[in-house]
Design an enzyme around this catalytic site. Structure first.
Site, PDB file in Angstrom:
ATOM      1  N   CYS A   1       4.665  -4.622 -16.924  1.00  0.00           N
ATOM      2  CA  CYS A   1       4.353  -5.545 -18.016  1.00  0.00           C
ATOM      3  C   CYS A   1       4.924  -6.912 -17.646  1.00  0.00           C
ATOM      4  O   CYS A   1       6.111  -7.021 -17.339  1.00  0.00           O
ATOM      5  CB  CYS A   1       4.971  -5.057 -19.318  1.00  0.00           C
ATOM      6  SG  CYS A   1       4.942  -6.307 -20.626  1.00  0.00           S
TER       7      CYS A   1
ATOM      8  N   HIS B   1       6.577  -8.108  -1.214  1.00  0.00           N
ATOM      9  CA  HIS B   1       5.431  -8.527  -2.042  1.00  0.00           C
ATOM     10  C   HIS B   1       5.109  -7.489  -3.121  1.00  0.00           C
ATOM     11  O   HIS B   1       3.997  -7.469  -3.640  1.00  0.00           O
ATOM     12  CB  HIS B   1       4.195  -8.797  -1.171  1.00  0.00           C
ATOM     13  CG  HIS B   1       4.329 -10.038  -0.329  1.00  0.00           C
ATOM     14  ND1 HIS B   1       3.386 -10.432   0.597  1.00  0.00           N
ATOM     15  CD2 HIS B   1       5.309 -10.985  -0.279  1.00  0.00           C
ATOM     16  CE1 HIS B   1       3.781 -11.556   1.178  1.00  0.00           C
ATOM     17  NE2 HIS B   1       4.950 -11.902   0.676  1.00  0.00           N
TER      18      HIS B   1
ATOM     19  N   ASP C   1       0.794  -1.233   0.000  1.00  0.00           N
ATOM     20  CA  ASP C   1       0.000   0.000   0.000  1.00  0.00           C
ATOM     21  C   ASP C   1       0.828   1.286   0.000  1.00  0.00           C
ATOM     22  O   ASP C   1       0.271   2.385  -0.071  1.00  0.00           O
ATOM     23  CB  ASP C   1      -0.969   0.005   1.195  1.00  0.00           C
ATOM     24  CG  ASP C   1      -0.265  -0.207   2.538  1.00  0.00           C
ATOM     25  OD1 ASP C   1       0.917   0.176   2.670  1.00  0.00           O
ATOM     26  OD2 ASP C   1      -0.913  -0.749   3.455  1.00  0.00           O
TER      27      ASP C   1
ATOM     28  N   ASN D   1       0.687  -7.992  17.756  1.00  0.00           N
ATOM     29  CA  ASN D   1      -0.453  -8.455  16.968  1.00  0.00           C
ATOM     30  C   ASN D   1      -1.669  -8.518  17.889  1.00  0.00           C
ATOM     31  O   ASN D   1      -1.513  -8.771  19.078  1.00  0.00           O
ATOM     32  CB  ASN D   1      -0.171  -9.847  16.383  1.00  0.00           C
ATOM     33  CG  ASN D   1      -1.056 -10.163  15.198  1.00  0.00           C
ATOM     34  OD1 ASN D   1      -2.276 -10.212  15.319  1.00  0.00           O
ATOM     35  ND2 ASN D   1      -0.456 -10.355  14.043  1.00  0.00           N
TER      36      ASN D   1
ATOM     37  N   CYS E   1       0.918  -3.361 -22.546  1.00  0.00           N
ATOM     38  CA  CYS E   1       2.175  -2.610 -22.506  1.00  0.00           C
ATOM     39  C   CYS E   1       2.374  -1.808 -23.795  1.00  0.00           C
ATOM     40  O   CYS E   1       2.178  -2.330 -24.893  1.00  0.00           O
ATOM     41  CB  CYS E   1       3.302  -3.624 -22.318  1.00  0.00           C
ATOM     42  SG  CYS E   1       4.954  -2.971 -22.479  1.00  0.00           S
TER      43      CYS E   1
HETATM   44  P1  NAD Z   1      -2.784 -11.375   7.235  1.00  0.00           P
HETATM   45  O1  NAD Z   1      -4.008 -10.752   6.703  1.00  0.00           O
HETATM   46  O2  NAD Z   1      -2.550 -12.821   7.055  1.00  0.00           O
HETATM   47  O3  NAD Z   1      -2.677 -11.073   8.782  1.00  0.00           O
HETATM   48  C1  NAD Z   1      -2.816  -9.810   9.333  1.00  0.00           C
HETATM   49  C2  NAD Z   1      -2.497  -9.970  10.824  1.00  0.00           C
HETATM   50  O4  NAD Z   1      -2.588  -8.717  11.442  1.00  0.00           O
HETATM   51  C3  NAD Z   1      -3.448 -10.917  11.555  1.00  0.00           C
HETATM   52  O5  NAD Z   1      -2.673 -11.767  12.378  1.00  0.00           O
HETATM   53  C4  NAD Z   1      -4.316  -9.969  12.415  1.00  0.00           C
HETATM   54  O6  NAD Z   1      -4.645 -10.542  13.660  1.00  0.00           O
HETATM   55  C5  NAD Z   1      -3.390  -8.799  12.610  1.00  0.00           C
HETATM   56  N1  NAD Z   1      -4.037  -7.487  12.765  1.00  0.00           N
HETATM   57  C6  NAD Z   1      -5.037  -6.963  12.002  1.00  0.00           C
HETATM   58  N2  NAD Z   1      -5.297  -5.692  12.388  1.00  0.00           N
HETATM   59  C7  NAD Z   1      -4.456  -5.426  13.425  1.00  0.00           C
HETATM   60  C8  NAD Z   1      -4.241  -4.289  14.242  1.00  0.00           C
HETATM   61  N3  NAD Z   1      -4.932  -3.152  14.069  1.00  0.00           N
HETATM   62  N4  NAD Z   1      -3.304  -4.353  15.203  1.00  0.00           N
HETATM   63  C9  NAD Z   1      -2.581  -5.500  15.405  1.00  0.00           C
HETATM   64  N5  NAD Z   1      -2.742  -6.603  14.651  1.00  0.00           N
HETATM   65  C10 NAD Z   1      -3.664  -6.570  13.666  1.00  0.00           C
HETATM   66  O7  NAD Z   1      -1.632 -10.478   6.663  1.00  0.00           O
HETATM   67  P2  NAD Z   1      -0.228 -10.851   6.214  1.00  0.00           P
HETATM   68  O8  NAD Z   1       0.347 -11.906   7.112  1.00  0.00           O
HETATM   69  O9  NAD Z   1       0.456  -9.590   6.091  1.00  0.00           O
HETATM   70  O10 NAD Z   1      -0.428 -11.531   4.751  1.00  0.00           O
HETATM   71  C11 NAD Z   1      -1.359 -11.069   3.817  1.00  0.00           C
HETATM   72  C12 NAD Z   1      -0.729 -10.684   2.479  1.00  0.00           C
HETATM   73  O11 NAD Z   1      -1.695  -9.984   1.698  1.00  0.00           O
HETATM   74  C13 NAD Z   1       0.381  -9.688   2.623  1.00  0.00           C
HETATM   75  O12 NAD Z   1       1.551 -10.377   2.460  1.00  0.00           O
HETATM   76  C14 NAD Z   1       0.175  -8.642   1.537  1.00  0.00           C
HETATM   77  O13 NAD Z   1       0.974  -8.930   0.426  1.00  0.00           O
HETATM   78  C15 NAD Z   1      -1.249  -8.785   1.138  1.00  0.00           C
HETATM   79  N6  NAD Z   1      -2.120  -7.681   1.639  1.00  0.00           N
HETATM   80  C16 NAD Z   1      -1.621  -6.406   1.730  1.00  0.00           C
HETATM   81  C17 NAD Z   1      -2.400  -5.368   2.244  1.00  0.00           C
HETATM   82  C18 NAD Z   1      -1.794  -3.979   2.354  1.00  0.00           C
HETATM   83  O14 NAD Z   1      -0.872  -3.660   1.618  1.00  0.00           O
HETATM   84  N7  NAD Z   1      -2.290  -3.137   3.279  1.00  0.00           N
HETATM   85  C19 NAD Z   1      -3.704  -5.631   2.680  1.00  0.00           C
HETATM   86  C20 NAD Z   1      -4.210  -6.952   2.545  1.00  0.00           C
HETATM   87  C21 NAD Z   1      -3.388  -7.968   2.017  1.00  0.00           C
HETATM   88 ZN    ZN Z   2       6.035  -5.100 -22.327  1.00  0.00          ZN
END
Ligand code: NAD
Ligand code: ZN
Length: 269
Positions: A138, A130, A113, A229, A163
């Site tokens: 592309c 990620h 993000d 967390n 692209c």
């Molecule tokens: P996940 O969704 O598997 O886990 C998120 C974790 O954060 C959970 O354990 C949850 O309990 C905890 N959590 C949620 N809100 C919280 C808060 N306010 N305070 C403390 N803890 C909190 O996420 P992940 O392990 O990062 O994997 C998901 C993948 O999806 C990421 O690797 C990413 O690439 C992608 N993703 C990115 C975004 C973003 O960029 N904001 C959003 C969604 C998914």
């Molecule tokens: Zn290209």
């Protein structure tokens, strides 16, 4: 080493003591640190991602199938404005403060993000393992394209943007299921994990590898581990301190109690 559930205050104080003593901090963040900025994580019921089956949106299907590309871009057009317009929260700001205090070796993020950079984390120390939803690439020749421009193009009816250079399919510059991890970023993240004296993991469920391997590497190399967390994670047993609570409020308290000056908001609200 495992710290059982201790009251929130105690856990923050213990984490702050470790931070105060640390000189080479590596931070690993996941989707959970951006939920307080209004971007749902994977698991939140009703969140964008929970409405689709990710196994149907793999990289191979994106490459092979026009209908998959159209669906992918439809979803991407819903999530992108949310991320583009979101503001960093206290957790992002806490990591900026740690960097400004000269203690940060690297900030590794699974998030796509761009909120760490928006908060003021330097691009040189931020490793996006990620990829990023703030760019487009592309998948045939690797040429980059402007995300805002392609977003508008898709909204205007181009359901499968291609692209300029080679005509290949354009895709948000995130790492999809089934897509290889970026080699340089992954290697840099593991190098930093092996060199840190403290790793702080915030808002990651630690179930997705190779990210979940980073705290394992840090602990193996002798670092202390703090996990922040609101729920238990896959690696709580490795941690010196587990802080259960909101990432924003917990990190704000940990940094303040460690005597590190707050970074303040530097972005345009
Ligand atoms: P996940 O969704 O598997 O886990 C998120 C974790 O954060 C959970 O354990 C949850 O309990 C905890 N959590 C949620 N809100 C919280 C808060 N306010 N305070 C403390 N803890 C909190 O996420 P992940 O392990 O990062 O994997 C998901 C993948 O999806 C990421 O690797 C990413 O690439 C992608 N993703 C990115 C975004 C973003 O960029 N904001 C959003 C969604 C998914
Ligand atoms: Zn290209």
């Amino acid at each position: 080493m495992y710290a059982p559930a201790v009251p929130q205050n105690d856990a923050c104080r213990q984490a702050a003591e470790l931070l105060r003593a640390a000189r080479r901090v590596v931070v690993l963040t996941g989707a959970g640190i951006s939920t307080e900025s209004g971007i749902p994580d994977f698991r939140s019921p009703g969140g964008l991602w929970s409405r689709y089956d990710p196994s149907k949106l793999t990289f191979d299907r994106f490459r092979a199938n026009l209908e998959t590309r159209k669906l992918y871009w439809q979803i991407a057009c819903q999530s992108y404005p949310l991320m583009r317009d979101a503001l960093p929260n206290a957790a992002h700001e806490a990591f900026v403060a740690i960097e400004r205090a000269g203690r940060l070796l690297a900030l590794v993020t699974q998030n796509v993000d761009g909120l760490h950079q928006k908060a003021g984390s330097s691009p040189e120390r931020t490793i996006e393992i990620h990829g990023t939803a703030m760019g487009v690439v592309c998948i045939d020749c690797g040429q980059r394209a402007d995300r805002e421009a392609i977003h508008r193009q898709v909204l205007a009816g181009d359901e499968d943007p291609v692209c300029d250079a080679c005509g290949g399919p354009l895709k948000p510059a995130t790492i999809s299921f089934g897509q290889a991890m970026p080699e340089r970023e992954t290697a840099a993240a593991f190098r930093a994990a092996a060199e840190c004296d403290l790793m702080i993991v915030a808002g990651s469920s630690l179930v997705v590898y190779p990210a979940a391997g980073l705290p394992e590497e840090a602990v193996r190399a002798g670092a202390r581990l703090v996990i922040v967390n609101r729920e238990p994670t896959g690696h709580d047993a490795l941690a010196s301190v587990v802080v259960h609570g909101s990432a924003g409020e917990s990190m704000r308290r940990i940094v303040a109690e460690a005597g590190i000056a707050p970074a303040g908001a530097v972005y345009d609200a």
